[in-house]
Design a protein around this motif. Structure first.
Motif, PDB file in Angstrom:
ATOM      1  N   UNK A   5       0.659  -1.146  -0.030  1.00 39.19           N
ATOM      2  CA  UNK A   5       0.056   0.006   0.094  1.00 39.19           C
ATOM      3  C   UNK A   5       0.890   1.308   0.001  1.00 39.19           C
ATOM      4  N   UNK A   6       0.262   2.303  -0.700  1.00 43.88           N
ATOM      5  CA  UNK A   6       1.059   3.482  -0.579  1.00 43.88           C
ATOM      6  C   UNK A   6       1.209   4.253   0.878  1.00 43.88           C
ATOM      7  N   UNK A   7       0.596   3.585   1.696  1.00 45.77           N
ATOM      8  CA  UNK A   7       0.625   4.037   3.191  1.00 45.77           C
ATOM      9  C   UNK A   7       2.054   3.576   3.953  1.00 45.77           C
ATOM     10  N   UNK A   8       2.697   2.544   3.127  1.00 51.50           N
ATOM     11  CA  UNK A   8       3.707   1.720   3.547  1.00 51.50           C
ATOM     12  C   UNK A   8       4.941   2.690   3.974  1.00 51.50           C
ATOM     13  N   UNK A   9       5.643   2.483   5.049  1.00 46.27           N
ATOM     14  CA  UNK A   9       7.010   3.195   5.473  1.00 46.27           C
ATOM     15  C   UNK A   9       8.052   2.785   4.381  1.00 46.27           C
ATOM     16  N   UNK A  10       8.888   3.633   4.485  1.00 48.45           N
ATOM     17  CA  UNK A  10      10.267   2.899   3.592  1.00 48.45           C
ATOM     18  C   UNK A  10      10.752   1.592   3.859  1.00 48.45           C
ATOM     19  N   UNK A  11      10.696   1.412   5.422  1.00 51.28           N
ATOM     20  CA  UNK A  11      11.140   0.117   5.941  1.00 51.28           C
ATOM     21  C   UNK A  11      10.379  -0.803   5.344  1.00 51.28           C
ATOM     22  N   UNK A  12       8.865  -0.729   5.661  1.00 50.85           N
ATOM     23  CA  UNK A  12       8.181  -1.777   5.010  1.00 50.85           C
ATOM     24  C   UNK A  12       8.071  -2.025   3.566  1.00 50.85           C
TER      25      UNK A  12
ATOM     26  N   UNK B 180      11.042  -1.892   1.780  1.00 47.43           N
ATOM     27  CA  UNK B 180      12.177  -2.734   1.889  1.00 47.43           C
ATOM     28  C   UNK B 180      11.814  -4.087   2.274  1.00 47.43           C
ATOM     29  N   UNK B 181      11.068  -4.507   3.363  1.00 48.77           N
ATOM     30  CA  UNK B 181      10.626  -5.652   3.522  1.00 48.77           C
ATOM     31  C   UNK B 181       9.881  -6.339   2.232  1.00 48.77           C
ATOM     32  N   UNK B 182       9.031  -5.608   1.629  1.00 50.17           N
ATOM     33  CA  UNK B 182       8.378  -5.860   0.296  1.00 50.17           C
ATOM     34  C   UNK B 182       9.457  -6.421  -0.434  1.00 50.17           C
ATOM     35  N   UNK B 183      10.170  -5.737  -0.859  1.00 53.21           N
ATOM     36  CA  UNK B 183      11.271  -5.925  -1.803  1.00 53.21           C
ATOM     37  C   UNK B 183      12.153  -7.389  -1.355  1.00 53.21           C
ATOM     38  N   UNK B 184      12.533  -7.387  -0.173  1.00 53.80           N
ATOM     39  CA  UNK B 184      13.305  -8.450   0.408  1.00 53.80           C
ATOM     40  C   UNK B 184      12.644  -9.617   0.160  1.00 53.80           C
ATOM     41  N   UNK B 185      11.236  -9.644   0.393  1.00 57.11           N
ATOM     42  CA  UNK B 185      10.438 -10.974   0.478  1.00 57.11           C
ATOM     43  C   UNK B 185      10.108 -11.262  -1.305  1.00 57.11           C
ATOM     44  N   UNK B 186       9.754 -10.387  -2.059  1.00 55.84           N
ATOM     45  CA  UNK B 186       9.860 -10.734  -3.380  1.00 55.84           C
ATOM     46  C   UNK B 186      10.922 -11.049  -3.837  1.00 55.84           C
ATOM     47  N   UNK B 187      12.339 -10.551  -3.551  1.00 62.08           N
ATOM     48  CA  UNK B 187      13.598 -10.933  -4.087  1.00 62.08           C
ATOM     49  C   UNK B 187      13.939 -12.349  -3.579  1.00 62.08           C
ATOM     50  N   UNK B 188      13.714 -12.969  -2.494  1.00 60.17           N
ATOM     51  CA  UNK B 188      13.977 -14.095  -2.041  1.00 60.17           C
ATOM     52  C   UNK B 188      13.088 -15.103  -3.008  1.00 60.17           C
ATOM     53  N   UNK B 189      11.711 -14.639  -3.310  1.00 60.74           N
ATOM     54  CA  UNK B 189      11.103 -15.603  -4.155  1.00 60.74           C
ATOM     55  C   UNK B 189      11.691 -15.729  -5.443  1.00 60.74           C
ATOM     56  N   UNK B 190      12.208 -14.302  -6.109  1.00 61.08           N
ATOM     57  CA  UNK B 190      12.723 -14.597  -7.476  1.00 61.08           C
ATOM     58  C   UNK B 190      13.982 -15.358  -7.258  1.00 61.08           C
ATOM     59  N   UNK B 191      14.877 -15.159  -6.217  1.00 62.06           N
ATOM     60  CA  UNK B 191      16.060 -15.943  -6.321  1.00 62.06           C
ATOM     61  C   UNK B 191      15.974 -17.316  -6.085  1.00 62.06           C
ATOM     62  N   UNK B 192      14.926 -17.959  -5.518  1.00 67.06           N
ATOM     63  CA  UNK B 192      14.799 -19.342  -5.358  1.00 67.06           C
ATOM     64  C   UNK B 192      14.404 -20.060  -6.825  1.00 67.06           C
ATOM     65  N   UNK B 193      14.217 -19.195  -7.558  1.00 64.99           N
ATOM     66  CA  UNK B 193      14.017 -19.681  -9.227  1.00 64.99           C
ATOM     67  C   UNK B 193      15.177 -19.429 -10.263  1.00 64.99           C
ATOM     68  N   UNK B 194      16.223 -19.105  -9.603  1.00 62.14           N
ATOM     69  CA  UNK B 194      17.480 -18.822 -10.433  1.00 62.14           C
ATOM     70  C   UNK B 194      18.522 -19.856  -9.942  1.00 62.14           C
ATOM     71  N   UNK B 195      18.898 -20.554 -10.638  1.00 66.50           N
ATOM     72  CA  UNK B 195      20.047 -21.548 -10.420  1.00 66.50           C
ATOM     73  C   UNK B 195      21.327 -20.976 -10.801  1.00 66.50           C
ATOM     74  N   UNK B 196      22.495 -21.675 -10.409  1.00 63.99           N
ATOM     75  CA  UNK B 196      23.623 -20.893 -10.330  1.00 63.99           C
ATOM     76  C   UNK B 196      24.315 -20.824 -11.630  1.00 63.99           C
ATOM     77  N   UNK B 197      23.752 -21.587 -12.520  1.00 64.27           N
ATOM     78  CA  UNK B 197      24.355 -21.811 -13.766  1.00 64.27           C
ATOM     79  C   UNK B 197      23.761 -20.973 -14.702  1.00 64.27           C
ATOM     80  N   UNK B 198      22.799 -19.871 -14.402  1.00 67.44           N
ATOM     81  CA  UNK B 198      22.031 -19.076 -15.395  1.00 67.44           C
ATOM     82  C   UNK B 198      22.604 -17.652 -15.437  1.00 67.44           C
ATOM     83  N   UNK B 199      22.675 -17.338 -16.756  1.00 69.25           N
ATOM     84  CA  UNK B 199      23.167 -15.954 -16.973  1.00 69.25           C
ATOM     85  C   UNK B 199      21.911 -14.980 -16.559  1.00 69.25           C
ATOM     86  N   UNK B 200      22.051 -14.065 -15.530  1.00 69.36           N
ATOM     87  CA  UNK B 200      20.917 -13.368 -15.261  1.00 69.36           C
ATOM     88  C   UNK B 200      20.938 -12.051 -15.648  1.00 69.36           C
TER      89      UNK B 200
END
Length: 158
Positions: free
Chosen positions: A43-50, A52-72
């Motif tokens: 939501x637009x009411x999120x604080x900057x810290x919140x 960052x938590x959103x980006x971190x959670x989404x980032x973890x999901x993205x990284x789980x789908x990437x293998x070591x041998x992939x060119x990203x």
């Protein structure tokens, strides 16, 4: 193999149809896989810290789908501007160097976590304009298709 990993689901039929059309066009050249990971509510009411938590959670999901041998190749507003021929050459360079798994990553609406940015082999700014991250999927599959046409010296509108 081309893989596109993106946050969130594409909801609009016309976007789904466009992605499906270019995915079909790419298949004679290489395998292609589309992976959607869940996005977080931001939501637009999120604080900057919140946010960052959103980006971190989404980032973890993205990284789980990437293998070591992939060119990203990360879609990133702070990335390098390249044209269609340069993207085609980037894809060809990967194949020439034995990097046959090329993964395009599209983050969520708030951007990308630091961990995802660090994992990128190349950061690509698809445009100076801002687009909805769902629309970026159509742009990526179209540019990948265009790249294959360029690499095979096949006609495609300019």
């Amino acid at each position: 193999m081309i893989k596109i990993i993106a946050c969130g689901k594409v909801k609009e039929k016309w976007m789904k149809d466009g992605i499906a059309e270019y995915t079909k066009r790419i298949r004679p050249y290489d395998k292609i896989e589309m992976i959607e990971v869940a996005d977080e509510k931001a939501p637009e009411s999120n604080s900057p810290a919140e946010n960052e938590q959103v980006k971190q959670a989404e980032g973890e999901r993205l990284l789980k789908s990437i293998r070591d041998d992939e060119f990203v190749i990360l879609l990133d507003l702070a990335g390098q501007d390249i044209d269609s021929v340069m993207l085609a050459n980037k894809i060809q360079d990967c194949y020439n160097q034995g990097k046959s798994k090329i993964t395009f990553v599209i983050g969520g609406s708030l951007g990308l976590s630091k961990d995802v940015i660090q994992r990128a082999n190349f950061r690509w700014r698809i445009s100076k304009a801002t687009f909805p991250h769902q629309l970026c999927r159509i742009l990526v599959v179209e540019q990948v298709y265009r790249s294959f046409r360029i690499l095979h010296n096949e006609p495609y509108h300019k």
